[in-house]
Write a protein that holds these residues in place. Structure first.
Motif, mmCIF file in Angstrom:
data_model
loop_
_atom_site.group_PDB
_atom_site.id
_atom_site.type_symbol
_atom_site.label_atom_id
_atom_site.label_comp_id
_atom_site.label_asym_id
_atom_site.label_seq_id
_atom_site.Cartn_x
_atom_site.Cartn_y
_atom_site.Cartn_z
ATOM 1 N N ASN A 44 0.875 -1.170 0.000
ATOM 2 C CA ASN A 44 0.000 0.000 0.000
ATOM 3 C C ASN A 44 0.917 1.226 0.000
ATOM 4 O O ASN A 44 1.343 1.710 1.046
ATOM 5 C CB ASN A 44 -0.895 -0.033 1.244
ATOM 6 N N GLY A 45 1.271 1.648 -1.208
ATOM 7 C CA GLY A 45 2.290 2.682 -1.369
ATOM 8 C C GLY A 45 1.987 3.965 -0.620
ATOM 9 O O GLY A 45 2.846 4.518 0.064
ATOM 10 N N ARG A 46 0.744 4.427 -0.724
ATOM 11 C CA ARG A 46 0.392 5.695 -0.068
ATOM 12 C C ARG A 46 0.534 5.595 1.445
ATOM 13 O O ARG A 46 0.972 6.532 2.093
ATOM 14 C CB ARG A 46 -1.056 6.060 -0.403
ATOM 15 N N GLU A 47 0.099 4.452 1.998
ATOM 16 C CA GLU A 47 0.170 4.275 3.444
ATOM 17 C C GLU A 47 1.625 4.162 3.901
ATOM 18 O O GLU A 47 2.019 4.718 4.931
ATOM 19 C CB GLU A 47 -0.647 3.032 3.844
ATOM 20 N N VAL A 48 2.442 3.443 3.119
ATOM 21 C CA VAL A 48 3.868 3.339 3.469
ATOM 22 C C VAL A 48 4.491 4.736 3.448
ATOM 23 O O VAL A 48 5.254 5.111 4.337
ATOM 24 C CB VAL A 48 4.627 2.407 2.497
ATOM 25 N N PHE A 49 4.144 5.500 2.440
ATOM 26 C CA PHE A 49 4.668 6.866 2.318
ATOM 27 C C PHE A 49 4.336 7.660 3.587
ATOM 28 O O PHE A 49 5.208 8.283 4.213
ATOM 29 C CB PHE A 49 4.027 7.524 1.087
ATOM 30 N N ARG A 50 3.068 7.604 3.977
ATOM 31 C CA ARG A 50 2.624 8.366 5.147
ATOM 32 C C ARG A 50 3.357 7.912 6.420
ATOM 33 O O ARG A 50 3.886 8.719 7.184
ATOM 34 C CB ARG A 50 1.099 8.182 5.320
ATOM 35 N N MET A 51 3.387 6.585 6.613
ATOM 36 C CA MET A 51 4.030 6.048 7.826
ATOM 37 C C MET A 51 5.527 6.364 7.832
ATOM 38 O O MET A 51 6.123 6.627 8.873
ATOM 39 C CB MET A 51 3.828 4.529 7.919
ATOM 40 N N ALA A 52 6.134 6.313 6.645
ATOM 41 C CA ALA A 52 7.580 6.552 6.536
ATOM 42 C C ALA A 52 7.927 7.975 6.973
ATOM 43 O O ALA A 52 8.836 8.189 7.786
ATOM 44 C CB ALA A 52 8.038 6.320 5.096
ATOM 45 N N VAL A 53 7.189 8.937 6.456
ATOM 46 C CA VAL A 53 7.491 10.336 6.778
ATOM 47 C C VAL A 53 7.239 10.595 8.263
ATOM 48 O O VAL A 53 8.083 11.176 8.963
ATOM 49 C CB VAL A 53 6.651 11.296 5.898
ATOM 50 N N GLU A 54 6.099 10.110 8.735
ATOM 51 C CA GLU A 54 5.738 10.347 10.140
ATOM 52 C C GLU A 54 6.776 9.717 11.081
ATOM 53 O O GLU A 54 7.279 10.360 12.003
ATOM 54 C CB GLU A 54 4.353 9.740 10.392
ATOM 55 N N SER A 55 7.126 8.446 10.815
ATOM 56 C CA SER A 55 8.022 7.755 11.754
ATOM 57 C C SER A 55 9.468 8.251 11.642
ATOM 58 O O SER A 55 10.148 8.416 12.651
ATOM 59 C CB SER A 55 7.964 6.242 11.541
#
Ligand code: UT7
Length: 318
Positions: A207-218
């Motif tokens: 889930n590319g969009r979710e990975v993107f979001r989690m990556a930036v946040e974490s």
């Protein structure tokens, strides 16, 4: 801990976006603007073992030691065609080392996991010189009919030799259990007792969009925490060496931390996402090209399937 040797090895085959567009419904403009990737290196004539051995030999040579002076070897790898023995055993057979060894799978954050284990081994006097080799062939678990994932990855290996020292200022690992955000199930042998359909395997799903979001946040959270734990502020970091997953992820973290772009060196444009090998390959490239100066303060951050993250602050003293 301190890093005393670096090495890397990448496949000879350069694969451009145009080459991918010849068999996938994609184009150079989409890949470049959404990911920053222009080319990636994919295995063709080389095996993953060849890359891992070559990177390890370079790191040992760069450390100015002999293979028999390595007294522990940790290999970070997500998947390869040897389920057993461990890749680290095979690497050691080639380089002529007999040290205890094991593989770990920390997904794309595996280099940080390996650093954490290495630090513990050094601090408890179980080892003096540790070889960490991150060897990855993510191209082999993509579905090459799917444009969403296959355009992202590259193969390669990066290695470091670490020994006792005070360069590691802080390190943090986290896990937020989430099976679905990035998942690859490998096929295994069926037993006569297998109930059909119970064990479904499929190539990489993300889930590319979710990975993107989690990556930036974490990543930006982890970086702030390790920087603070090191007694520093983001301004005092000379270089941010981030997992090379997407140029837009890197840019977003840079903006969150309000730091200048020059502090965020990349190889994503040439290498794609080489999973856990991306940070050690970057370190080797920077060191080999004279871009790491003694005393530089480095902040490392990676994330991957799990969902796992790792970050560290490390002074460069080589
Ligand atoms: O090491 C960790 C591994 N994973 C990551 O780091 C992945 C993190 N995520 C990302 O890097 C981005 O989410 C991607 C690069 C994977 C995708 O970029 P995006 O801007 O999030 O695009 P999207 O998934 O929202 O897709 C937008 C559109 C879709 O079409 P529609 O539904 O708008 O018509 C996709 O089908 O782009 C389409 N698309 C493509 N088009 C051309 C997806 N892949 C491609 C492609 N070429 N390769």
């Amino acid at each position: 801990m301190k890093i005393i040797g670096t090495g890397s090895a990448i496949p000879s085959k350069v694969v451009t976006n145009e080459m991918l567009a010849s068999f996938l419904d994609t184009n150079d403009e989409w890949i470049t603007t959404r990911t920053g990737i222009k080319t990636r290196r994919l295995r063709s004539t080389e095996t993953l073992v060849d890359l891992a051995v070559s990177a390890s030999r370079s790191a040992i040579e760069s450390a100015n030691i002999q293979p028999d002076e390595i007294d522990f070897c940790i290999c970070s790898n997500v998947a390869n065609n040897y389920v057993t023995p461990a890749l680290s055993c095979i690497v050691q057979q080639h380089i002529g080392s007999h040290a205890p060894c094991f593989d770990l799978n920390g997904a794309c954050a595996g280099f940080l996991d390996a650093m954490s284990v290495a630090e513990a081994l050094l601090k408890t006097n179980r080892a003096k010189n540790i070889l960490i080799v991150c060897a990855e062939e993510p191209s082999r678990f993509c579905n090459w009919k799917r444009r969403e994932t296959s355009i992202l990855f590259g193969d390669g290996a990066g290695a470091v030799v670490v020994t006792k020292g005070n360069d590691l200022k802080s390190l943090r690992l986290t896990t937020v259990p989430n099976r679905d955000v990035i998942v690859y199930q490998r096929r295994m042998e069926n037993t006569p007792f297998e109930v059909p359909g119970v064990d479904i395997t499929e190539p990489l799903i993300m889930n590319g969009r979710e990975v993107f979001r989690m990556a930036v946040e974490s990543s930006q959270r982890d970086l702030r925490l390790v920087i603070e734990e090191a007694g520093l502020t983001p301004d005092k970091i000379d270089l941010y060496l981030l997992h090379q997953a997407n140029q837009r992820i890197i840019k977003s973290i840079q903006e969150h931390l309000a730091q200048p772009a020059y502090k965020f060196p990349t190889n994503i444009e040439r290498m794609g996402n080489t999973s856990s090998a991306s940070i050690p390959i970057l370190i080797d490239e920077l060191y080999s090209s004279g871009k790491l100066k003694k005393g530089d303060m480095l902040a490392l951050s990676a994330f991957g399937a799990g969902f796992v993250t790792g970050a560290a602050v490390l002074r460069w003293s080589k």
